[in-house]
Scaffold this active site. Structure first.
Site, PDB file in Angstrom:
ATOM      1  NE  ARG A  46     -30.670 -37.983  78.066  1.00  0.00           N
ATOM      2  CZ  ARG A  46     -30.539 -38.270  79.354  1.00  0.00           C
ATOM      3  NH1 ARG A  46     -30.062 -37.365  80.173  1.00  0.00           N
ATOM      4  NH2 ARG A  46     -30.888 -39.427  79.815  1.00  0.00           N
ATOM      5  CG  ASP A  89     -26.219 -39.155  78.800  1.00  0.00           C
ATOM      6  OD1 ASP A  89     -26.056 -37.970  79.180  1.00  0.00           O
ATOM      7  OD2 ASP A  89     -26.613 -40.060  79.544  1.00  0.00           O
ATOM      8  CE  LYS A 143     -29.648 -15.289  81.016  1.00  0.00           C
ATOM      9  NZ  LYS A 143     -30.922 -15.519  80.386  1.00  0.00           N
ATOM     10  CG  HIS A 173     -29.371 -12.927  73.354  1.00  0.00           C
ATOM     11  ND1 HIS A 173     -29.808 -13.240  74.607  1.00  0.00           N
ATOM     12  CD2 HIS A 173     -30.375 -12.203  72.786  1.00  0.00           C
ATOM     13  CE1 HIS A 173     -31.025 -12.754  74.790  1.00  0.00           C
ATOM     14  NE2 HIS A 173     -31.388 -12.110  73.710  1.00  0.00           N
ATOM     15  CE  LYS A 177     -31.288  -8.314  71.985  1.00  0.00           C
ATOM     16  NZ  LYS A 177     -32.444  -8.908  71.319  1.00  0.00           N
ATOM     17  CD  GLU A 211     -38.364 -10.152  78.169  1.00  0.00           C
ATOM     18  OE1 GLU A 211     -38.135 -10.871  77.194  1.00  0.00           O
ATOM     19  OE2 GLU A 211     -38.150 -10.503  79.350  1.00  0.00           O
ATOM     20  CG  ASP A 230     -34.241 -14.396  82.813  1.00  0.00           C
ATOM     21  OD1 ASP A 230     -33.540 -15.276  82.276  1.00  0.00           O
ATOM     22  OD2 ASP A 230     -35.202 -13.840  82.233  1.00  0.00           O
ATOM     23  CG  HIS A 235     -29.564  -9.882  78.570  1.00  0.00           C
ATOM     24  ND1 HIS A 235     -28.560 -10.647  78.046  1.00  0.00           N
ATOM     25  CD2 HIS A 235     -30.637 -10.704  78.678  1.00  0.00           C
ATOM     26  CE1 HIS A 235     -29.014 -11.877  77.821  1.00  0.00           C
ATOM     27  NE2 HIS A 235     -30.266 -11.939  78.202  1.00  0.00           N
ATOM     28  CE  LYS A 323     -39.190 -12.939  81.551  1.00  0.00           C
ATOM     29  NZ  LYS A 323     -38.551 -13.110  80.255  1.00  0.00           N
TER      30      LYS A 323
HETATM   31  C1  BG6 Z   1     -33.101 -14.192  77.868  1.00  0.00           C
HETATM   32  C2  BG6 Z   1     -33.954 -14.352  79.094  1.00  0.00           C
HETATM   33  O1  BG6 Z   1     -31.740 -14.164  78.194  1.00  0.00           O
HETATM   34  O2  BG6 Z   1     -33.442 -12.978  77.198  1.00  0.00           O
HETATM   35  C3  BG6 Z   1     -35.427 -14.298  78.746  1.00  0.00           C
HETATM   36  O3  BG6 Z   1     -33.656 -15.577  79.715  1.00  0.00           O
HETATM   37  C4  BG6 Z   1     -35.740 -13.047  77.961  1.00  0.00           C
HETATM   38  O4  BG6 Z   1     -36.218 -14.357  79.915  1.00  0.00           O
HETATM   39  C5  BG6 Z   1     -34.796 -12.904  76.779  1.00  0.00           C
HETATM   40  O5  BG6 Z   1     -37.076 -13.125  77.519  1.00  0.00           O
HETATM   41  C6  BG6 Z   1     -35.002 -11.587  76.087  1.00  0.00           C
HETATM   42  O6  BG6 Z   1     -34.257 -11.544  74.908  1.00  0.00           O
HETATM   43  P1  BG6 Z   1     -34.675 -10.594  73.717  1.00  0.00           P
HETATM   44  O7  BG6 Z   1     -33.571 -10.741  72.732  1.00  0.00           O
HETATM   45  O8  BG6 Z   1     -36.009 -11.108  73.218  1.00  0.00           O
HETATM   46  O9  BG6 Z   1     -34.801  -9.221  74.274  1.00  0.00           O
END
Ligand code: BG6
Length: 474
Positions: A46, A89, A143, A173, A177, A211, A230, A235, A323
């Site tokens: 935007r 937009d 996502k 993602h 990796k 994490e 999340d 993942h 977390k």
């Molecule tokens: C994301 C989550 O998909 O992956 C985040 O939304 C998370 O909350 C992240 O921190 C972790 O990714 P990575 O590659 O750092 O393990």
């Protein structure tokens, strides 16, 4: 595979993902000469920026997010010349016509929607209206694809109205990796493991994604998602699918994804009666202060899952993610069964089952713990000790640059290879499992247990494995 693209269109180009991951990944591909000759990158968002202003923000993002020894001002400026920018937009048709006029659709287009999922439908309808959804156009989606099965189906339907499945690239993602892809190599390029990769030889599997970070300024999103939506929904279930799947006939998009989806569909539903025994929810101390509100959102989840098929009958898969944990660690741990009989007499205290530990991040290595003889003359009987066979990726491949997961995914998108992207049936099987799980814990009146930031989660998590005579591999 469908063809290569000559244009990459980034929606949400000024956003966090773009600055931290996408622009640095494209720079990496550019620096290594991997982007197709003449590939045009068009950023949209935007903000009213000129081409040069956007290029400047891109170079700043590179300076900020690339390792110092990989950033070169000259390469960054040359890379930035590939990029143009157009304020759009997403929700209104204005701007799309101009966007279309800048693109030669026949030469192939990849569109990356890195916007809020609530904007997907509007964006796709508007793209289709100006001819940017035809046979040569591929669409990548970030996502979260929905917040449950129903909303995910709505998004998938909206996308499917203009794009067939083979032109939709859903991103997880973790699949980009290197170490996650290495799971496939480890399992299917070695003959050693496959014969013991089953319920006859495996005692249990653990998947940990810990994490150290907390909310990272994403309270609005995170508090509505929680650990289950999340990280577990996407993942972690993808990691589980890669560990548990049958050997695909070939490394191709259909074969690989067909095997993964069978695993996801074989996950045993956790019902309300068994939720308390199989699921642990946690919330780190300090979460509510960070959020500035009351909340029952889980920042930690551990569960005992089962893949109900022939190969894995009776083998628990313990999954945990949190977390604000003690350290960052993504790891797959496989414990094999003990030897059926010890020939070494009364040394039961020392005899350990073999363990295979696949460290995905931050360390990247594969270790197999083996029993070996402790040197000595053994007057009191042979003494044994566990010693690791260690393959450190950094050591074995020291001359390779560690890439960002998105480098692989962006290149696969541009070149049209969907193997490492998630198919609709996978996403829906994942949501189906998570919806069931969440409904069961609500029915069982479960709320998160508090845990200390910087630890390994709530005590319930330790008890989850302890009850089965097992322990997390911390
Ligand atoms: C994301 C989550 O998909 O992956 C985040 O939304 C998370 O909350 C992240 O921190 C972790 O990714 P990575 O590659 O750092 O393990």
């Amino acid at each position: 595979m469908i063809g290569q693209s000559k244009t990459l269109l980034l929606f949400g180009a000024t956003g966090d993902l773009s600055r931290r991951m996408l622009i640095p990944s494209l720079y990496g591909l550019h620096a290594d000469g991997l982007l197709p000759d003449g590939l045009k990158i068009i950023g949209t968002a935007r903000s009213k920026l000129s081409d040069d202003e956007f290029r400047e923000t891109a170079v700043e993002a590179l300076r900020e997010h690339l390792p110092e020894d990989f950033f070169s001002e000259m390469t960054a400026r040359r890379f930035a010349q590939r990029i143009t920018y157009l304020p759009v937009d997403v929700t209104t048709p204005d701007g799309y016509q101009e966007l279309a006029s800048r693109i030669d659709v026949d030469e192939g287009v990849s569109i990356f929607l890195s916007t809020a999922p609530s904007l997907f439908k509007a964006a796709i309808d508007n793209l289709a209206a100006v001819g940017l959804a035809g046979d040569t156009v591929k669409l990548a989606l970030e996502k979260p694809i929905g917040t449950d099965l129903e909303s995910s189906c709505e998004i998938n339907d909206a996308v499917a109205a203009h794009f067939p499945e083979n032109r939709i690239f859903r991103i997880d993602h973790y699949l980009g990796k290197e170490t996650v892809q290495n799971l496939l190599a480890l399992r299917f390029a070695n003959s050693l493991l496959e014969p013991v990769w089953n319920a006859s030889h495996v005692d249990h599997v653990q998947i940990t994604v810990a994490e150290t970070v907390g909310l990272e300024g994403r309270a609005g999103y995170y508090d509505t998602a929680g650990a289950s939506r999340d990280m577990l929904q996407n993942h972690m279930l993808q990691l589980l699918a890669l560990v548990a799947m049958e050997p695909p006939a070939a490394y191709d998009p259909d074969a690989v994804r067909a095997e993964k989806v069978k695993v996801l569909q074989s996950l045993r539903a956790i019902d309300a009666d068994s939720a308390k025994a199989n699921v642990v929810l946690g919330q780190y101390d300090g979460y509510l202060e960070e959020l500035g509100d009351k909340s029952d959102t889980e920042t930690f989840i551990a569960l005992k899952a089962h893949v109900d098929n022939w190969r894995w009958a009776g083998v628990p898969f313990y999954l945990r993610h949190g977390k604000a944990m003690a350290r960052r660690k993504t790891e797959i741990y496989i414990q094999f069964k003990c030897v059926p009989h010890s020939i070494f007499g009364n040394i039961s205290g020392q005899m350990q089952p073999n363990e295979l530990i696949i460290s995905i991040q931050p360390e990247e290595n594969i270790r197999i713990k083996m029993m070996t003889k402790t040197p000595g003359l053994d007057r009191g009987g042979m003494s044994l000790r566990e010693v690791p066979l260690d393959v450190t990726m950094e050591g074995a491949f020291s001359d390779y640059r560690r890439r960002i997961a998105y480098e692989r995914l962006l290149l696969d998108l541009i070149e049209g290879d969907p193997t490492l992207f998630v198919r609709r049936d996978e996403v829906e099987a994942q949501w189906n499992y998570i919806d069931g799980l969440r409904a069961s814990w609500l029915r069982a009146d479960m709320t998160p247990e508090a845990y200390t930031s910087g630890g390994w989660g709530p005590t319930g998590s330790t008890e989850l494995t302890q009850r089965d005579g097992r322990a997390w591999n911390d």
